[in-house]
Design a protein around this motif. Structure first.
Motif, PDB file in Angstrom:
ATOM      1  N   LEU A 145       0.841  -1.201   0.000  1.00 21.07           N
ATOM      2  CA  LEU A 145       0.000   0.000   0.000  1.00 21.07           C
ATOM      3  C   LEU A 145       0.877   1.254   0.000  1.00 21.07           C
ATOM      4  O   LEU A 145       0.610   2.209  -0.740  1.00 21.07           O
ATOM      5  CB  LEU A 145      -0.942  -0.027   1.220  1.00 21.07           C
ATOM      6  CG  LEU A 145      -2.137   0.901   1.153  1.00 21.07           C
ATOM      7  CD1 LEU A 145      -2.978   0.648  -0.088  1.00 21.07           C
ATOM      8  CD2 LEU A 145      -3.016   0.717   2.400  1.00 21.07           C
ATOM      9  N   GLU A 146       1.935   1.242   0.788  1.00 22.70           N
ATOM     10  CA  GLU A 146       2.890   2.368   0.814  1.00 22.70           C
ATOM     11  C   GLU A 146       3.448   2.603  -0.582  1.00 22.70           C
ATOM     12  O   GLU A 146       3.495   3.732  -1.061  1.00 22.70           O
ATOM     13  CB  GLU A 146       4.045   2.024   1.761  1.00 22.70           C
ATOM     14  CG  GLU A 146       4.248   2.889   2.975  1.00 22.70           C
ATOM     15  CD  GLU A 146       3.288   4.046   3.141  1.00 22.70           C
ATOM     16  OE1 GLU A 146       3.570   5.112   2.557  1.00 22.70           O
ATOM     17  OE2 GLU A 146       2.275   3.898   3.847  1.00 22.70           O
ATOM     18  N   ALA A 147       3.860   1.520  -1.240  1.00 21.07           N
ATOM     19  CA  ALA A 147       4.445   1.633  -2.583  1.00 21.07           C
ATOM     20  C   ALA A 147       3.419   2.206  -3.554  1.00 21.07           C
ATOM     21  O   ALA A 147       3.710   3.133  -4.316  1.00 21.07           O
ATOM     22  CB  ALA A 147       4.931   0.267  -3.062  1.00 21.07           C
ATOM     23  N   LEU A 148       2.197   1.679  -3.483  1.00 27.25           N
ATOM     24  CA  LEU A 148       1.134   2.144  -4.388  1.00 27.25           C
ATOM     25  C   LEU A 148       0.905   3.645  -4.229  1.00 27.25           C
ATOM     26  O   LEU A 148       0.763   4.370  -5.214  1.00 27.25           O
ATOM     27  CB  LEU A 148      -0.154   1.366  -4.092  1.00 27.25           C
ATOM     28  CG  LEU A 148      -1.420   1.882  -4.776  1.00 27.25           C
ATOM     29  CD1 LEU A 148      -1.377   1.563  -6.272  1.00 27.25           C
ATOM     30  CD2 LEU A 148      -2.673   1.270  -4.165  1.00 27.25           C
ATOM     31  N   PRO A 155      -2.614   2.559 -11.083  1.00 25.17           N
ATOM     32  CA  PRO A 155      -3.451   1.656 -11.884  1.00 25.17           C
ATOM     33  C   PRO A 155      -4.895   2.165 -11.873  1.00 25.17           C
ATOM     34  O   PRO A 155      -5.246   3.015 -11.053  1.00 25.17           O
ATOM     35  CB  PRO A 155      -3.333   0.329 -11.135  1.00 25.17           C
ATOM     36  CG  PRO A 155      -3.029   0.712  -9.726  1.00 25.17           C
ATOM     37  CD  PRO A 155      -2.257   2.003  -9.779  1.00 25.17           C
ATOM     38  N   ASP A 156      -5.726   1.640 -12.771  1.00 21.95           N
ATOM     39  CA  ASP A 156      -7.152   1.993 -12.756  1.00 21.95           C
ATOM     40  C   ASP A 156      -7.811   1.400 -11.519  1.00 21.95           C
ATOM     41  O   ASP A 156      -8.713   1.995 -10.938  1.00 21.95           O
ATOM     42  CB  ASP A 156      -7.857   1.433 -13.993  1.00 21.95           C
ATOM     43  CG  ASP A 156      -7.260   1.967 -15.276  1.00 21.95           C
ATOM     44  OD1 ASP A 156      -7.309   3.198 -15.464  1.00 21.95           O
ATOM     45  OD2 ASP A 156      -6.710   1.171 -16.068  1.00 21.95           O
ATOM     46  N   ALA A 166     -10.569   4.084   3.030  1.00 20.26           N
ATOM     47  CA  ALA A 166     -10.372   5.323   3.799  1.00 20.26           C
ATOM     48  C   ALA A 166      -8.971   5.876   3.541  1.00 20.26           C
ATOM     49  O   ALA A 166      -8.769   7.082   3.375  1.00 20.26           O
ATOM     50  CB  ALA A 166     -10.579   5.062   5.287  1.00 20.26           C
ATOM     51  N   ARG A 167      -8.006   4.973   3.483  1.00 25.51           N
ATOM     52  CA  ARG A 167      -6.618   5.372   3.232  1.00 25.51           C
ATOM     53  C   ARG A 167      -6.482   6.014   1.845  1.00 25.51           C
ATOM     54  O   ARG A 167      -5.814   7.040   1.683  1.00 25.51           O
ATOM     55  CB  ARG A 167      -5.774   4.102   3.329  1.00 25.51           C
ATOM     56  CG  ARG A 167      -4.318   4.282   3.367  1.00 25.51           C
ATOM     57  CD  ARG A 167      -3.836   4.660   4.769  1.00 25.51           C
ATOM     58  NE  ARG A 167      -2.429   5.021   4.709  1.00 25.51           N
ATOM     59  CZ  ARG A 167      -1.436   4.130   4.616  1.00 25.51           C
ATOM     60  NH1 ARG A 167      -1.711   2.839   4.653  1.00 25.51           N
ATOM     61  NH2 ARG A 167      -0.187   4.532   4.514  1.00 25.51           N
ATOM     62  N   LEU A 168      -7.140   5.438   0.853  1.00 21.10           N
ATOM     63  CA  LEU A 168      -7.082   5.999  -0.501  1.00 21.10           C
ATOM     64  C   LEU A 168      -7.806   7.351  -0.547  1.00 21.10           C
ATOM     65  O   LEU A 168      -7.335   8.291  -1.181  1.00 21.10           O
ATOM     66  CB  LEU A 168      -7.683   5.022  -1.524  1.00 21.10           C
ATOM     67  CG  LEU A 168      -6.979   3.660  -1.661  1.00 21.10           C
ATOM     68  CD1 LEU A 168      -7.711   2.770  -2.658  1.00 21.10           C
ATOM     69  CD2 LEU A 168      -5.529   3.827  -2.099  1.00 21.10           C
ATOM     70  N   ASP A 169      -8.953   7.430   0.150  1.00 26.07           N
ATOM     71  CA  ASP A 169      -9.701   8.702   0.230  1.00 26.07           C
ATOM     72  C   ASP A 169      -8.806   9.811   0.763  1.00 26.07           C
ATOM     73  O   ASP A 169      -8.724  10.895   0.187  1.00 26.07           O
ATOM     74  CB  ASP A 169     -10.889   8.587   1.205  1.00 26.07           C
ATOM     75  CG  ASP A 169     -12.047   7.793   0.609  1.00 26.07           C
ATOM     76  OD1 ASP A 169     -12.035   7.562  -0.616  1.00 26.07           O
ATOM     77  OD2 ASP A 169     -12.944   7.398   1.379  1.00 26.07           O
ATOM     78  N   GLN A 170      -8.149   9.477   1.870  1.00 26.57           N
ATOM     79  CA  GLN A 170      -7.269  10.427   2.560  1.00 26.57           C
ATOM     80  C   GLN A 170      -6.213  11.000   1.620  1.00 26.57           C
ATOM     81  O   GLN A 170      -5.870  12.168   1.701  1.00 26.57           O
ATOM     82  CB  GLN A 170      -6.555   9.619   3.639  1.00 26.57           C
ATOM     83  CG  GLN A 170      -6.298  10.296   4.942  1.00 26.57           C
ATOM     84  CD  GLN A 170      -5.655   9.264   5.878  1.00 26.57           C
ATOM     85  OE1 GLN A 170      -4.785   8.481   5.453  1.00 26.57           O
ATOM     86  NE2 GLN A 170      -6.097   9.226   7.113  1.00 26.57           N
ATOM     87  N   ARG A 171      -5.715  10.133   0.713  1.00 28.42           N
ATOM     88  CA  ARG A 171      -4.644  10.577  -0.184  1.00 28.42           C
ATOM     89  C   ARG A 171      -5.181  11.070  -1.521  1.00 28.42           C
ATOM     90  O   ARG A 171      -4.407  11.341  -2.441  1.00 28.42           O
ATOM     91  CB  ARG A 171      -3.661   9.425  -0.419  1.00 28.42           C
ATOM     92  CG  ARG A 171      -3.045   8.918   0.861  1.00 28.42           C
ATOM     93  CD  ARG A 171      -2.002   9.890   1.402  1.00 28.42           C
ATOM     94  NE  ARG A 171      -0.778   9.758   0.651  1.00 28.42           N
ATOM     95  CZ  ARG A 171       0.291   9.060   1.066  1.00 28.42           C
ATOM     96  NH1 ARG A 171       0.279   8.504   2.246  1.00 28.42           N
ATOM     97  NH2 ARG A 171       1.360   8.961   0.304  1.00 28.42           N
ATOM     98  N   GLY A 172      -6.519  11.161  -1.628  1.00 30.97           N
ATOM     99  CA  GLY A 172      -7.108  11.669  -2.864  1.00 30.97           C
ATOM    100  C   GLY A 172      -6.902  10.759  -4.068  1.00 30.97           C
ATOM    101  O   GLY A 172      -6.833  11.217  -5.205  1.00 30.97           O
ATOM    102  N   ILE A 173      -6.804   9.461  -3.813  1.00 35.96           N
ATOM    103  CA  ILE A 173      -6.565   8.506  -4.902  1.00 35.96           C
ATOM    104  C   ILE A 173      -7.887   7.865  -5.327  1.00 35.96           C
ATOM    105  O   ILE A 173      -8.650   7.384  -4.488  1.00 35.96           O
ATOM    106  CB  ILE A 173      -5.553   7.437  -4.451  1.00 35.96           C
ATOM    107  CG1 ILE A 173      -4.184   8.092  -4.358  1.00 35.96           C
ATOM    108  CG2 ILE A 173      -5.544   6.245  -5.402  1.00 35.96           C
ATOM    109  CD1 ILE A 173      -3.107   7.191  -3.822  1.00 35.96           C
TER     110      ILE A 173
END
Ligand code: COA
Ligand code: MG
Length: 288
Positions: free
Chosen positions: A79-82, A89-90, A108-115
């Motif tokens: 996840l860190e690498a991504l 990726p899509d 939630a983690r992706l939301d936080q980073r705007g991904i």
């Protein structure tokens, strides 16, 4: 709405093959960090996945990264690498999801980073099959639900055959349909058995799966053909839709068979799949 008839797995630590996959007739390329990669090569695989995403032109193919499972010691680093990938990726495929909360945490983690990547959780254990309806809805960014047949059979001690997996497959299709996402079937491991693959594809499509993972280029054409309507099915569907448009949506007689609104819906769905898979031009979400 891109097609998802075929989704080809490639181990991330084989960059030559990732590049090759980007030119093959597959709807999606799944760059794998999990079981296709040796335990000693996980770091290298992450580095090569980032590089492939940045450098390879995948054309219109969906690009999916499969991480290791949330329960594994590799997941945090995946996840860190991504999150640091120069190009995302899509979609991110999450294997061996056991609990809906795991997906919520990832989302939630992706939301936080705007991904904005979509997620495809994989259902491949007894517990996950039983919780499939909750897993399909968890996190709010799932676009598909994958059934992992080999891991499922290993988990419950069943044979890797059609019948022992039938309930699990049906449950994954129902869970995905109720959540409005794509049910995606497990790969067929024997890539030197095209007849067996074709047979399992036919059965899987009849259950409601929209597509199937592949592990070898030789499987792609068989899968692509199996998860699209046949010309006869499409012709029938177009006739039904046209007849209903002309004669109204109540019960009518078409060649000695009743056509009513439910039959029209079946036909509309076939037409939508034909649009999604490029057999017909236009918007797959449009009716008729
Ligand atoms: N993606 C892209 N290209 C692939 C490929 C794949 N998954 N599998 C094979 N190829 C290519 C090879 O590079 C080779 O290309 P070339 O003719 O240009 O040299 C060609 O297809 C023939 O390959 P073949 O020799 O038949 O395969 P193999 O014996 O070297 O490898 C596997 C067989 C199963 C190891 C390989 O297909 C593979 O790694 N598949 C994916 C496995 C995976 O990701 N598993 C995890 C998810 S279940
Ligand atoms: Mg698996």
């Amino acid at each position: 709405m891109r097609p998802r008839r075929s989704l080809l797995f490639v181990p991330a630590d084989r960059p030559d093959r990732v590049r090759k996959a980007a030119g093959l007739p597959t709807d999606a390329v799944i760059i794998d960090l999990e079981d296709g990669v040796d335990l000693s090569r996980k770091d290298e695989a992450r580095r090569l996945a980032a590089q492939a995403l940045a450098e390879v032109d995948f054309g219109s193919r969906e690009v999916i990264l499969r991480t290791n499972s949330p329960g594994s010691p590799f997941f945090a680093a995946d996840l860190e690498a991504l999150l640091a990938f120069p190009r995302l990726p899509d979609t991110v495929m999450i294997p061996k999801v056991e609990r809906p909360e795991d997906l919520e945490a990832i989302a939630a983690r992706l939301d936080q980073r705007g991904i904005a990547c979509g997620l495809i959780p994989c259902v491949e254990s007894a517990r996950a099959v039983l919780d499939a309806p909750a897993i399909a809805r968890a996190g709010g960014r799932n676009t598909g639900l994958m059934f992992g047949g080999y891991d499922f059979s290993a988990d419950i001690g069943a044979a890797n055959e059609w019948e022992p997996q039938l309930y699990a497959r049906s449950r994954v299709v129902l869970a995905a349909a109720a959540a409005g996402i794509d049910p995606i079937d497990t790969p067929y491991g024997d890539f030197s058995d095209p007849e067996g693959l074709a047979e399992w594809c036919r059965k899987s499509r009849r259950l409601g799966f929209v597509g199937k993972c592949a592990i070898h280029p030789s499987q792609l054409e068989i899968i692509n053909a199996a998860y699209a309507p046949t010309p006869e099915e499409l012709q029938w569907a177009q006739r039904v839709v046209a007849a209903a448009e002309q004669q109204g949506y109540g019960a009518i007689n078409l060649d000695g068979r009743m056509v009513d609104m439910a039959v029209v819906r079946v036909a509309q769905r076939i037409v939508a799949v034909a649009r999604r898979t490029g057999m017909l031009p236009g918007d797959p979400t449009r009716e008729g």
